[in-house]
Design a protein around this motif. Structure first.
Motif, PDB file in Angstrom:
ATOM      1  N   ILE A   5       0.884  -1.152   0.000  1.00 14.75           N
ATOM      2  CA  ILE A   5       0.000   0.000   0.000  1.00 14.75           C
ATOM      3  C   ILE A   5       0.924   1.205   0.000  1.00 14.75           C
ATOM      4  O   ILE A   5       1.688   1.406   0.951  1.00 14.75           O
ATOM      5  CB  ILE A   5      -0.918   0.024   1.242  1.00 14.75           C
ATOM      6  CG1 ILE A   5      -1.736  -1.264   1.327  1.00 14.75           C
ATOM      7  CG2 ILE A   5      -1.826   1.247   1.195  1.00 14.75           C
ATOM      8  CD1 ILE A   5      -2.681  -1.499   0.167  1.00 14.75           C
ATOM      9  N   THR A   6       0.910   1.984  -1.049  1.00 14.29           N
ATOM     10  CA  THR A   6       1.832   3.106  -1.202  1.00 14.29           C
ATOM     11  C   THR A   6       1.081   4.416  -1.050  1.00 14.29           C
ATOM     12  O   THR A   6      -0.005   4.585  -1.613  1.00 14.29           O
ATOM     13  CB  THR A   6       2.523   3.061  -2.582  1.00 14.29           C
ATOM     14  OG1 THR A   6       3.286   1.860  -2.687  1.00 14.29           O
ATOM     15  CG2 THR A   6       3.444   4.255  -2.765  1.00 14.29           C
ATOM     16  N   VAL A   7       1.660   5.340  -0.304  1.00 16.79           N
ATOM     17  CA  VAL A   7       1.014   6.640  -0.104  1.00 16.79           C
ATOM     18  C   VAL A   7       1.994   7.743  -0.463  1.00 16.79           C
ATOM     19  O   VAL A   7       3.171   7.701  -0.102  1.00 16.79           O
ATOM     20  CB  VAL A   7       0.520   6.792   1.360  1.00 16.79           C
ATOM     21  CG1 VAL A   7       1.641   6.618   2.353  1.00 16.79           C
ATOM     22  CG2 VAL A   7      -0.164   8.135   1.561  1.00 16.79           C
ATOM     23  N   GLY A   8       1.511   8.718  -1.233  1.00 11.99           N
ATOM     24  CA  GLY A   8       2.296   9.897  -1.552  1.00 11.99           C
ATOM     25  C   GLY A   8       2.222  10.877  -0.399  1.00 11.99           C
ATOM     26  O   GLY A   8       1.132  11.263   0.030  1.00 11.99           O
ATOM     27  N   LEU A   9       3.365  11.281   0.108  1.00 15.37           N
ATOM     28  CA  LEU A   9       3.421  12.085   1.327  1.00 15.37           C
ATOM     29  C   LEU A   9       4.155  13.388   1.056  1.00 15.37           C
ATOM     30  O   LEU A   9       5.254  13.387   0.504  1.00 15.37           O
ATOM     31  CB  LEU A   9       4.148  11.289   2.416  1.00 15.37           C
ATOM     32  CG  LEU A   9       4.044  11.758   3.854  1.00 15.37           C
ATOM     33  CD1 LEU A   9       2.614  11.602   4.365  1.00 15.37           C
ATOM     34  CD2 LEU A   9       5.002  10.958   4.717  1.00 15.37           C
ATOM     35  N   ASP A  10       3.535  14.531   1.441  1.00 13.26           N
ATOM     36  CA  ASP A  10       4.212  15.820   1.273  1.00 13.26           C
ATOM     37  C   ASP A  10       4.225  16.645   2.555  1.00 13.26           C
ATOM     38  O   ASP A  10       4.652  17.800   2.556  1.00 13.26           O
ATOM     39  CB  ASP A  10       3.570  16.627   0.145  1.00 13.26           C
ATOM     40  CG  ASP A  10       2.109  16.975   0.407  1.00 13.26           C
ATOM     41  OD1 ASP A  10       1.637  16.763   1.540  1.00 13.26           O
ATOM     42  OD2 ASP A  10       1.440  17.451  -0.527  1.00 13.26           O
ATOM     43  N   GLY A  11       3.765  16.067   3.660  1.00 12.05           N
ATOM     44  CA  GLY A  11       3.780  16.772   4.935  1.00 12.05           C
ATOM     45  C   GLY A  11       2.525  17.556   5.237  1.00 12.05           C
ATOM     46  O   GLY A  11       2.358  18.067   6.348  1.00 12.05           O
ATOM     47  N   SER A  12       1.608  17.679   4.284  1.00 11.86           N
ATOM     48  CA  SER A  12       0.373  18.428   4.496  1.00 11.86           C
ATOM     49  C   SER A  12      -0.589  17.626   5.371  1.00 11.86           C
ATOM     50  O   SER A  12      -0.457  16.397   5.488  1.00 11.86           O
ATOM     51  CB  SER A  12      -0.293  18.733   3.159  1.00 11.86           C
ATOM     52  OG  SER A  12      -0.746  17.526   2.557  1.00 11.86           O
ATOM     53  N   PRO A  13      -1.577  18.283   6.001  1.00 20.59           N
ATOM     54  CA  PRO A  13      -2.575  17.532   6.780  1.00 20.59           C
ATOM     55  C   PRO A  13      -3.297  16.489   5.944  1.00 20.59           C
ATOM     56  O   PRO A  13      -3.634  15.415   6.443  1.00 20.59           O
ATOM     57  CB  PRO A  13      -3.531  18.632   7.266  1.00 20.59           C
ATOM     58  CG  PRO A  13      -2.704  19.874   7.291  1.00 20.59           C
ATOM     59  CD  PRO A  13      -1.767  19.741   6.123  1.00 20.59           C
ATOM     60  N   VAL A 103      -2.575  -0.567  -3.944  1.00 19.33           N
ATOM     61  CA  VAL A 103      -3.351   0.668  -3.930  1.00 19.33           C
ATOM     62  C   VAL A 103      -2.382   1.824  -3.738  1.00 19.33           C
ATOM     63  O   VAL A 103      -1.443   1.735  -2.945  1.00 19.33           O
ATOM     64  CB  VAL A 103      -4.386   0.672  -2.776  1.00 19.33           C
ATOM     65  CG1 VAL A 103      -5.138   1.998  -2.732  1.00 19.33           C
ATOM     66  CG2 VAL A 103      -5.366  -0.480  -2.924  1.00 19.33           C
ATOM     67  N   LEU A 104      -2.618   2.912  -4.471  1.00 15.34           N
ATOM     68  CA  LEU A 104      -1.881   4.156  -4.270  1.00 15.34           C
ATOM     69  C   LEU A 104      -2.822   5.128  -3.571  1.00 15.34           C
ATOM     70  O   LEU A 104      -3.960   5.324  -4.010  1.00 15.34           O
ATOM     71  CB  LEU A 104      -1.416   4.736  -5.605  1.00 15.34           C
ATOM     72  CG  LEU A 104      -0.713   6.092  -5.530  1.00 15.34           C
ATOM     73  CD1 LEU A 104       0.634   5.966  -4.830  1.00 15.34           C
ATOM     74  CD2 LEU A 104      -0.522   6.686  -6.935  1.00 15.34           C
ATOM     75  N   VAL A 105      -2.355   5.748  -2.487  1.00 15.94           N
ATOM     76  CA  VAL A 105      -3.204   6.627  -1.677  1.00 15.94           C
ATOM     77  C   VAL A 105      -2.627   8.039  -1.718  1.00 15.94           C
ATOM     78  O   VAL A 105      -1.426   8.241  -1.496  1.00 15.94           O
ATOM     79  CB  VAL A 105      -3.286   6.125  -0.221  1.00 15.94           C
ATOM     80  CG1 VAL A 105      -4.318   6.938   0.556  1.00 15.94           C
ATOM     81  CG2 VAL A 105      -3.638   4.636  -0.190  1.00 15.94           C
TER      82      VAL A 105
END
Length: 301
Positions: A5-13, A103-105
């Motif tokens: 399960i991969t999630v794109g993370l940029d630090g935003s809420p 899944v990409l989240v």
């Protein structure tokens, strides 16, 4: 190779809410969670800025996935969490990452008091090009907890999951979309509500006033078609309670209206490989922007 399960993370809420949702999904599936932070180097003259500024930016970018991973490991001790930082154009990196993911989240910004999503350009590009399911999550209470409220109005892991909501064109059903929705409902031990909106063929419309029974005949036929489409999936997932809803009208409006009572909204997107680029489709586009619950867009041929 084990999918993640991969999630794109940029630090935003919003991306932190997406990471939390992704961790719960990883636990439900028994899969590892991969946190992916995409760092796009500053182009042009800005790239010639002081080295200390570049070091600060790089240091901050490295901290985002590392600290998020540490927090998620504490909250979800049964989930294997890895983090990674990649340099490149965000939508290209994320679409590539989706190839190895179940899944990409991604996170999406809320529309304030109106509710729903504001899907940025990166999110739209990723949804339009990824051929694996993409889930969009916004910051807020419903994204944080998919459970029904108790008698005190408080939802928690001790209460049942809200139903999964599936938008389906019964005249053109696609197995990957249906299977995804049934499987998500089964993992959550909750019901699946299937919404099928239809419109009268043009040649029926003119005779409708003189013969209103025509509408009811079409309504019955559409309901029967939906039941037939879902029959083999009911057999495959006998533990899932299915609620069918076939109606004359816009499916996107009904999906948006009902999303506040759903744990997840599932819609499909046709894969189109054309020189002019990808296309999301009007129903998926409306649902992505306005649903209160997390939205899964499942690509199909």
């Amino acid at each position: 190779m084990t999918r993640t399960i991969t999630v794109g993370l940029d630090g935003s809420p919003e991306s932190r809410a997406a990471a939390e949702w992704a961790a719960r999904e990883a636990a439900l599936r028994g899969l590892p969670l991969r946190l992916l932070h995409v760092w796009q180097p500053v182009p042009g003259p800005a790239a010639e800025a002081a080295v200390s500024g570049a070091e600060t930016q790089a240091h901050w970018s490295e901290r985002v996935p590392r600290e998020a991973a540490e927090e998620l490991r504490l909250r979800h001790p049964g989930v294997e969490v890895t983090h990674e930082q990649v340099s490149g154009r965000p939508h290209e990196v994320l679409v590539k990452a989706a190839e190895d993911a179940e899944v990409l989240v991604l996170g999406s910004r809320g529309l304030g008091a109106i509710g729903g999503f504001l899907v940025g350009s990166v999110g739209l590009l990723v949804v339009a090009r990824a051929e694996r399911p993409v889930v969009l999550v916004r910051a807020g209470g419903q994204a944080a907890d998919e459970h029904e409220p108790d008698r005190m109005g408080i939802s928690s892991a001790a209460t049942p999951y809200r139903p999964v909501l599936l938008g389906l064109d019964a005249g053109k059903p696609h197995d990957p979309v249906i299977e995804f929705a049934f499987a998500e409902a089964a993992r959550r031990d909750t019901a699946l509500r299937v919404v099928h909106g239809w419109a009268l063929p043009p040649y029926y419309v003119y005779g409708l006033a003189a013969a209103p029974e025509v509408y009811h005949d079409v309504e019955r036929q559409q309901a029967e078609t939906l039941t037939q489409v879902l029959a083999p999936w009911r057999e495959k997932f006998p533990q899932v309670e299915v609620v069918e809803e076939a109606f004359g009208g816009s499916p996107s409006v009904r999906l948006v209206e009902n999303s506040a009572q759903a744990s997840l909204v599932v819609v499909g997107r046709r894969i189109r490989r054309t020189p002019i680029g990808a296309h999301i489709g009007p129903v998926a586009h409306a649902v992505m922007h306005h649903c209160a619950a997390p939205v899964a867009v499942v690509a199909h041929a």
